[in-house]
Design a protein around this motif. Structure first.
Motif, PDB file in Angstrom:
ATOM      1  N   VAL A 285      26.409   4.529  28.568  1.00 50.00           N
ATOM      2  CA  VAL A 285      26.379   4.928  29.974  1.00 50.00           C
ATOM      3  C   VAL A 285      26.216   6.443  30.088  1.00 50.00           C
ATOM      4  CG1 VAL A 285      27.562   4.777  32.184  1.00 50.00           C
ATOM      5  CG2 VAL A 285      27.985   3.030  30.427  1.00 50.00           C
ATOM      6  N   LEU A 286      25.130   6.878  30.700  1.00 50.76           N
ATOM      7  CA  LEU A 286      24.880   8.306  30.874  1.00 50.76           C
ATOM      8  C   LEU A 286      25.828   8.889  31.911  1.00 50.76           C
ATOM      9  CD1 LEU A 286      23.149  10.852  30.366  1.00 50.76           C
ATOM     10  CD2 LEU A 286      21.652  10.061  32.214  1.00 50.76           C
ATOM     11  N   GLU A 287      26.512   9.967  31.548  1.00 49.11           N
ATOM     12  CA  GLU A 287      27.391  10.674  32.472  1.00 49.11           C
ATOM     13  C   GLU A 287      26.591  11.780  33.158  1.00 49.11           C
ATOM     14  OE1 GLU A 287      29.628  11.642  34.908  1.00 49.11           O
ATOM     15  OE2 GLU A 287      30.766  10.302  33.591  1.00 49.11           O
ATOM     16  N   ASP A 288      26.346  11.635  34.468  1.00 50.97           N
ATOM     17  CA  ASP A 288      25.511  12.596  35.178  1.00 50.97           C
ATOM     18  C   ASP A 288      26.307  13.586  36.025  1.00 50.97           C
ATOM     19  OD1 ASP A 288      26.408  10.857  37.090  1.00 50.97           O
ATOM     20  OD2 ASP A 288      24.428  10.216  37.784  1.00 50.97           O
ATOM     21  N   ARG A 289      27.629  13.493  36.018  1.00 59.50           N
ATOM     22  CA  ARG A 289      28.449  14.430  36.792  1.00 59.50           C
ATOM     23  C   ARG A 289      28.690  15.707  35.989  1.00 59.50           C
ATOM     24  NH1 ARG A 289      33.155  10.183  37.876  1.00 59.50           N
ATOM     25  NH2 ARG A 289      32.499   9.717  35.738  1.00 59.50           N
ATOM     26  N   VAL A 290      28.601  16.839  36.662  1.00 61.48           N
ATOM     27  CA  VAL A 290      28.760  18.137  36.007  1.00 61.48           C
ATOM     28  C   VAL A 290      30.206  18.607  36.157  1.00 61.48           C
ATOM     29  CG1 VAL A 290      28.026  20.553  35.976  1.00 61.48           C
ATOM     30  CG2 VAL A 290      26.356  18.744  36.444  1.00 61.48           C
ATOM     31  N   LEU A 291      30.776  19.100  35.067  1.00 57.17           N
ATOM     32  CA  LEU A 291      32.134  19.637  35.100  1.00 57.17           C
ATOM     33  C   LEU A 291      32.099  21.074  35.614  1.00 57.17           C
ATOM     34  CD1 LEU A 291      33.396  18.297  31.666  1.00 57.17           C
ATOM     35  CD2 LEU A 291      34.318  17.657  33.897  1.00 57.17           C
ATOM     36  N   ASP A 292      32.773  21.321  36.715  1.00 56.93           N
ATOM     37  CA  ASP A 292      32.829  22.649  37.318  1.00 56.93           C
ATOM     38  C   ASP A 292      34.168  23.286  36.959  1.00 56.93           C
ATOM     39  OD1 ASP A 292      32.416  24.898  38.820  1.00 56.93           O
ATOM     40  OD2 ASP A 292      32.844  23.933  40.752  1.00 56.93           O
ATOM     41  N   TRP A 293      34.167  24.116  35.929  1.00 58.09           N
ATOM     42  CA  TRP A 293      35.391  24.705  35.418  1.00 58.09           C
ATOM     43  C   TRP A 293      35.745  26.000  36.152  1.00 58.09           C
ATOM     44  CZ3 TRP A 293      38.468  22.066  32.321  1.00 58.09           C
ATOM     45  CH2 TRP A 293      37.928  21.102  31.462  1.00 58.09           C
ATOM     46  N   LYS A 294      37.028  26.215  36.346  1.00 61.73           N
ATOM     47  CA  LYS A 294      37.547  27.481  36.840  1.00 61.73           C
ATOM     48  C   LYS A 294      38.449  28.054  35.751  1.00 61.73           C
ATOM     49  CE  LYS A 294      40.179  29.677  40.572  1.00 61.73           C
ATOM     50  NZ  LYS A 294      40.969  29.448  41.818  1.00 61.73           N
ATOM     51  N   ILE A 295      37.992  29.130  35.120  1.00 61.86           N
ATOM     52  CA  ILE A 295      38.765  29.738  34.028  1.00 61.86           C
ATOM     53  C   ILE A 295      39.774  30.718  34.617  1.00 61.86           C
ATOM     54  CG2 ILE A 295      38.641  31.169  31.957  1.00 61.86           C
ATOM     55  CD1 ILE A 295      35.905  30.004  31.405  1.00 61.86           C
ATOM     56  N   LEU A 296      41.028  30.547  34.226  1.00 59.11           N
ATOM     57  CA  LEU A 296      42.131  31.347  34.760  1.00 59.11           C
ATOM     58  C   LEU A 296      42.652  32.323  33.703  1.00 59.11           C
ATOM     59  CD1 LEU A 296      43.911  28.381  36.564  1.00 59.11           C
ATOM     60  CD2 LEU A 296      42.402  30.083  37.581  1.00 59.11           C
ATOM     61  N   PRO A 297      43.365  33.360  34.116  1.00 56.96           N
ATOM     62  CA  PRO A 297      43.831  34.372  33.152  1.00 56.96           C
ATOM     63  C   PRO A 297      45.026  33.938  32.313  1.00 56.96           C
ATOM     64  CG  PRO A 297      44.550  34.930  35.372  1.00 56.96           C
ATOM     65  CD  PRO A 297      43.622  33.761  35.503  1.00 56.96           C
ATOM     66  N   GLU A 298      45.755  32.899  32.746  1.00 62.69           N
ATOM     67  CA  GLU A 298      46.960  32.496  32.016  1.00 62.69           C
ATOM     68  C   GLU A 298      46.653  32.075  30.586  1.00 62.69           C
ATOM     69  OE1 GLU A 298      47.928  30.789  36.187  1.00 62.69           O
ATOM     70  OE2 GLU A 298      46.165  31.520  35.125  1.00 62.69           O
ATOM     71  N   LYS A 299      47.535  32.490  29.673  1.00 66.58           N
ATOM     72  CA  LYS A 299      47.401  32.098  28.268  1.00 66.58           C
ATOM     73  C   LYS A 299      48.711  31.506  27.780  1.00 66.58           C
ATOM     74  CE  LYS A 299      43.707  35.319  27.101  1.00 66.58           C
ATOM     75  NZ  LYS A 299      43.212  36.340  26.150  1.00 66.58           N
TER      76      LYS A 299
END
Length: 308
Positions: A118-132
């Motif tokens: 099954v082809l996954e056509d949804r794009v992952l929209d990441w928000k990178i945060l400063p926390e480590k």
């Protein structure tokens, strides 16, 4: 300076090595009404130069045992093969493959008697945060996204320069070492890594042959999904339709096979007594209804919404 040199050496190992296996512990709650019942399964993320594969260690081990048993029967000259499969331990029956060259992600799953890609056509929209935060032995950075009807928090490690992670998650500047949904009902965390040898088609399949050498049946083993050449490639819309058909009519494949010309199906209960087809179908449907009640907290929870 020494720390910087060590980092570049470490990074070079992962970039140049073609077969890295990352071992994740996957903890999940299948029934949202029983959140204290948490299942756990060890998962492999096998990364090669051009692709990756995420799958259950338990399923892999079960299929390896099945293959060994089958080979033992073949060497003993058995004509009627007894193929045993114990699904009790391995609960995660799907796998996820990623094609780096084509930038495509697939869910590999069996529905009824067929295997699908099954082809996954949804794009992952990441928000990178400063926390480590330190996750296990890794210094990781926080990122968030929404996928499959859930809000996810991921921790990625730039020291492992692989833009991948468990399940369908990918696209961050480092390997995802931990990811969980908002209510922690699905948590995947890296526990270790190793190298692995590239599998071949020969050790993924066992051909059952007659004495004259004619192939009578091919039993696919190794990861529980069969050879890629047997998979039917479909889009997500088609998959959702098949998912609901199977969930609501789990005996559909039995009904279809029974209707084929020349096919005679016989059923037995756990005591070895003969069962009619109608009894078998009713048992399958009743069992599925009970399973549906318990399996109401899927990793992609939006699957349970027919309108999506």
């Amino acid at each position: 300076m020494k720390k910087l040199i060590a980092f570049f050496v470490f990074a070079a190992i992962f970039v140049n090595a073609q077969n890295n296996r990352f071992i994740y512990e996957y903890k999940f709650v299948s029934d949202s009404t029983k959140k204290d019942v948490v299942a756990s399964e060890m998962m492999f993320l096998d990364i090669t130069k051009n692709s990756s594969k995420y799958y259950s260690r338990e399923v892999y081990v079960q299929d390896s045992i099945m293959r060994a048993d089958l080979e033992k029967q073949m060497k003993a000259g058995v004509s009627n093969f007894n193929i045993k499969r114990n699904d009790a331990k391995g609960k995660v029956r799907y796998k996820v493959t990623k094609d780096y060259q084509k930038n495509k992600t697939y869910l590999n799953v069996r529905i009824g008697s067929d295997s699908y890609k099954v082809l996954e056509d949804r794009v992952l929209d990441w928000k990178i945060l400063p926390e480590k935060e330190k996750i296990g032995n890794w210094e990781a950075q926080k990122a968030t996204t929404e996928f499959g009807g859930r809000k996810w928090t991921a921790w990625f490690c730039e020291e492992i320069p692989l833009s991948d992670g468990p399940y369908k998650f990918k696209g961050l500047p480092g390997l995802i070492v931990k990811i969980s949904d908002a209510d922690n009902s699905h948590v995947m965390e890296l526990k270790g890594s190793t190298k692995f040898a590239s599998p071949t088609e020969e050790n993924m399949e066992s051909a059952v042959t007659t004495k004259n050498g004619a192939i009578t049946k091919t039993v696919v083993v190794g990861d529980g999904f069969g050879s890629s050449k047997d998979e039917i490639e479909i889009n997500r819309e088609k998959y959702v339709k098949l998912f609901w058909e199977d969930r609501e009519d789990p005996a559909k494949s039995i009904k279809m096979m029974q209707g084929r010309e020349g096919v005679v199906m016989k059923f037995k209960d756990q005591s070895g007594n003969d069962m009619s087809m109608s009894d078998m179908i009713k048992r399958r449907e009743d069992a599925q209804k009970e399973a549906n009640k318990r399996n109401n907290n899927l990793i992609e929870i939006d699957l349970l919404n027919k309108s999506k």
